[in-house]
Scaffold this active site. Structure first.
Site, PDB file in Angstrom:
ATOM      1  N   ALA A  77      -7.472   1.635   2.382  1.00 27.03           N
ATOM      2  CA  ALA A  77      -7.498   0.216   2.757  1.00 27.03           C
ATOM      3  C   ALA A  77      -8.889  -0.215   3.197  1.00 27.03           C
ATOM      4  O   ALA A  77      -9.284  -1.364   2.993  1.00 27.03           O
ATOM      5  CB  ALA A  77      -6.492  -0.042   3.869  1.00 27.03           C
ATOM      6  N   THR A  78      -9.646   0.700   3.796  1.00 24.24           N
ATOM      7  CA  THR A  78     -11.004   0.343   4.242  1.00 24.24           C
ATOM      8  C   THR A  78     -11.835  -0.113   3.048  1.00 24.24           C
ATOM      9  O   THR A  78     -12.489  -1.168   3.087  1.00 24.24           O
ATOM     10  CB  THR A  78     -11.683   1.561   4.912  1.00 24.24           C
ATOM     11  N   ASN A 138      -1.912  -2.438  13.736  1.00 21.74           N
ATOM     12  CA  ASN A 138      -1.780  -0.989  13.865  1.00 21.74           C
ATOM     13  C   ASN A 138      -1.710  -0.513  15.311  1.00 21.74           C
ATOM     14  O   ASN A 138      -1.287   0.606  15.573  1.00 21.74           O
ATOM     15  CB  ASN A 138      -2.953  -0.284  13.164  1.00 21.74           C
ATOM     16  N   GLN A 185      -0.057  -1.517   7.329  1.00 17.78           N
ATOM     17  CA  GLN A 185       0.932  -0.942   8.258  1.00 17.78           C
ATOM     18  C   GLN A 185       2.383  -1.224   7.880  1.00 17.78           C
ATOM     19  O   GLN A 185       3.292  -0.602   8.417  1.00 17.78           O
ATOM     20  CB  GLN A 185       0.684  -1.460   9.681  1.00 17.78           C
ATOM     21  N   SER A 194      -2.937   1.461   2.081  1.00 14.96           N
ATOM     22  CA  SER A 194      -3.440   2.831   2.070  1.00 14.96           C
ATOM     23  C   SER A 194      -2.272   3.819   1.949  1.00 14.96           C
ATOM     24  O   SER A 194      -1.291   3.699   2.694  1.00 14.96           O
ATOM     25  CB  SER A 194      -4.171   3.067   3.397  1.00 14.96           C
ATOM     26  N   GLY A 195      -2.397   4.794   1.039  1.00 12.03           N
ATOM     27  CA  GLY A 195      -1.287   5.702   0.741  1.00 12.03           C
ATOM     28  C   GLY A 195      -0.784   6.538   1.901  1.00 12.03           C
ATOM     29  O   GLY A 195       0.421   6.794   2.028  1.00 12.03           O
ATOM     30  N   THR A 255     -14.474   7.814 -12.360  1.00 14.39           N
ATOM     31  CA  THR A 255     -13.282   8.530 -12.839  1.00 14.39           C
ATOM     32  C   THR A 255     -12.195   8.490 -11.776  1.00 14.39           C
ATOM     33  O   THR A 255     -12.448   8.837 -10.619  1.00 14.39           O
ATOM     34  CB  THR A 255     -13.635   9.998 -13.164  1.00 14.39           C
ATOM     35  N   CYS A 281      -9.002   5.356  14.808  1.00 12.73           N
ATOM     36  CA  CYS A 281     -10.354   4.959  14.397  1.00 12.73           C
ATOM     37  C   CYS A 281     -11.189   4.617  15.620  1.00 12.73           C
ATOM     38  O   CYS A 281     -12.359   4.948  15.715  1.00 12.73           O
ATOM     39  CB  CYS A 281     -10.315   3.723  13.497  1.00 12.73           C
TER      40      CYS A 281
HETATM   41  N1  PMP Z   1      -5.984  -1.541   8.035  1.00 11.64           N
HETATM   42  C1  PMP Z   1      -5.084  -1.157   8.947  1.00 11.64           C
HETATM   43  C2  PMP Z   1      -4.172  -2.177   9.541  1.00 11.64           C
HETATM   44  C3  PMP Z   1      -4.980   0.186   9.316  1.00 11.64           C
HETATM   45  O1  PMP Z   1      -4.081   0.569  10.218  1.00 11.64           O
HETATM   46  C4  PMP Z   1      -5.866   1.119   8.731  1.00 11.64           C
HETATM   47  C5  PMP Z   1      -5.830   2.577   9.136  1.00 11.64           C
HETATM   48  N2  PMP Z   1      -5.812   2.782  10.515  1.00 11.64           N
HETATM   49  C6  PMP Z   1      -6.782   0.665   7.766  1.00 11.64           C
HETATM   50  C7  PMP Z   1      -6.816  -0.664   7.447  1.00 11.64           C
HETATM   51  C8  PMP Z   1      -7.741   1.602   7.100  1.00 11.64           C
HETATM   52  O2  PMP Z   1      -7.052   2.508   6.301  1.00 11.64           O
HETATM   53  P1  PMP Z   1      -7.847   3.775   5.702  1.00 11.64           P
HETATM   54  O3  PMP Z   1      -8.444   4.482   6.879  1.00 11.64           O
HETATM   55  O4  PMP Z   1      -6.802   4.585   5.045  1.00 11.64           O
HETATM   56  O5  PMP Z   1      -8.871   3.265   4.775  1.00 11.64           O
END
Ligand code: PMP
Length: 398
Positions: A76-77, A164, A192, A212-213, A253, A343
């Site tokens: 997701a980042t 989150n 989330q 995010s998986g 890839t 994080c």
């Molecule tokens: N958005 C939210 C709301 C999240 O909770 C998180 C992970 N804590 C992320 C983005 C980022 O996900 P990732 O670290 O898997 O890239």
């Protein structure tokens, strides 16, 4: 993770989730049997491509869009960064005089806030952060008057669906007409909510979402930036160059096994949605009720469980006179919990989310977050509740 194995018990599912055994075995199969480059024009490439197209179709079905609108990313980042920076770049390439204006909440994940702050420093956007109430919910009437005063164009909304840390769910449905009225592009970080709150572009026709998986029992290192339609994709300029994969937005890839893994996790979350959601809710209420019954002074942060505005499985509590860090650390080999988002704890910074809901720094030190998944069992929850209460009483008595 065996469901009945005690301890250690994993209650940090907002941070990440265990990979489901079915996902693990599918990934293992792909790694050994489907190693070809999915772009190659031979049987090995075609096998890998088939795995990817099945997963792409699966995610598209989950989100109510078409498979051509799914862009696989590393998480997701990266999806949030591609979207926000790509929107600014595209807008400025069309009209360099009008810097886009971004609208987000104060409690977005840092992978939304930091790109916005960086873009503003480079004069590639201006922004407004919508205020929230003490439950972490944005106020629609205040939002309306803030929007009335904004005249810049183009406009982008990036509003997270589920928080989150404190589990607040923002009213995307109610915000969408306001954004549409302003002709804004609408993105949401829905990382989330997968497997816990239904989301479909068909019911909530915003432009794009990120996920995010590893937040729904898939592997780490794989995520999705999904669009409602091809028109929405065209509003984003690629950040990277060097390949045509993923509509040109994420060249390189692609990882067949990780994509297969997120596809499988997505299929399971869709097929078992009702069962899993009900189980998560029951376990969550059971844990919170047990804790509250024995430690009545605990305070739930974020919306109440009954409100309908709380992310299932999220418990975030303030335990007066207790150091959250001490509680988590003393239980760290028995019960996995966290003081705030993983994080933030890594960066050693104070949570901007807790600040935004009006918590003092002193109170924020007494906060503990638990995240419950459908892979937890009632036995684990009961055991965890008794251990947590025992430890709180012990810390208070020392
Ligand atoms: N958005 C939210 C709301 C999240 O909770 C998180 C992970 N804590 C992320 C983005 C980022 O996900 P990732 O670290 O898997 O890239």
């Amino acid at each position: 993770m065996s469901q009945e194995k005690l301890p250690p018990i994993y209650l940090d599912n907002n941070s990440t989730t265990a990979v489901h055994p079915k996902v693990t075995s599918y990934i293992t199969h792909i790694l050994s049997e489907c190693f070809g480059n999915p772009s190659s024009q031979h049987i090995f490439g075609w096998q890998a491509k088939e795995v990817i197209e099945i997963a792409r179709e699966e995610i598209a079905t989950l989100l109510g869009t078409s498979s051509s609108c799914i862009v696989f990313t590393s998480g997701a980042t990266e999806a949030n960064n591609i979207l926000l920076q790509g929107f600014a770049d595209k807008s400025l390439s069309i009209d360099s005089e009008n810097v886009p204006h971004f609208i987000a909440t104060q409690i977005e994940h840092s992978s939304v806030l930091q790109p916005i702050f960086n873009l503003e420093r480079k004069k590639k956007c201006t922004y407004t952060l919508l205020p929230n109430n003490e439950e972490g919910l944005i106020d629609l009437s205040k939002t309306r008057s803030i929007l009335d005063a904004i005249t810049q164009k183009p406009l982008l909304f990036s509003i997270q669906h589920g928080n989150n840390e404190i589990g607040s769910l923002q009213p995307l449905h109610d915000l969408l007409p306001l954004a549409t009225e302003k002709g804004a592009f609408f993105h949401s970080d829905i990382t989330q909510i997968i497997g816990k709150i239904p989301f479909s572009f068909k019911e909530t026709p915003i432009d794009a979402v990120s996920l995010s998986g590893h937040k729904f029992h898939g592997p780490k290192g794989i995520g999705v930036l999904a669009f409602r339609n091809d028109e929405s994709i065209k509003k984003i300029a690629p950040l990277y160059s060097g390949g045509a994969q993923e509509s040109g937005l994420r060249p390189g890839t692609i990882s067949t096994h990780l994509i297969g893994g997120i596809g499988e996790a997505s299929k399971m979350s869709r097929e078992q949605f009702d069962h899993n959601k009900a189980l998560i809710e029951d376990l969550t209420i059971s844990l919170y009720t047990s804790l509250k019954a024995l430690i009545p002074t605990i305070r739930l942060l974020g919306p109440s469980f009954e409100s309908g505005w709380r992310l299932p499985g999220n418990i975030n509590i303030l335990i007066p006179e207790i150091s959250g860090a001490k509680l988590c650390s003393e239980l760290s080999t028995t019960i996995a919990m966290s003081t705030s988002s993983a994080c933030l704890t890594q960066a050693g910074k104070f949570s901007h989310v807790l600040t935004a809901i009006g918590l003092s720094e002193q109170d924020a030190l007494s906060v503990v977050r638990m995240g419950i998944s459908h892979m937890n069992s009632l036995k684990e929850i009961e055991f965890a509740a008794s251990k947590i209460v025992e430890k709180i009483i012990k810390i208070r008595g020392t």
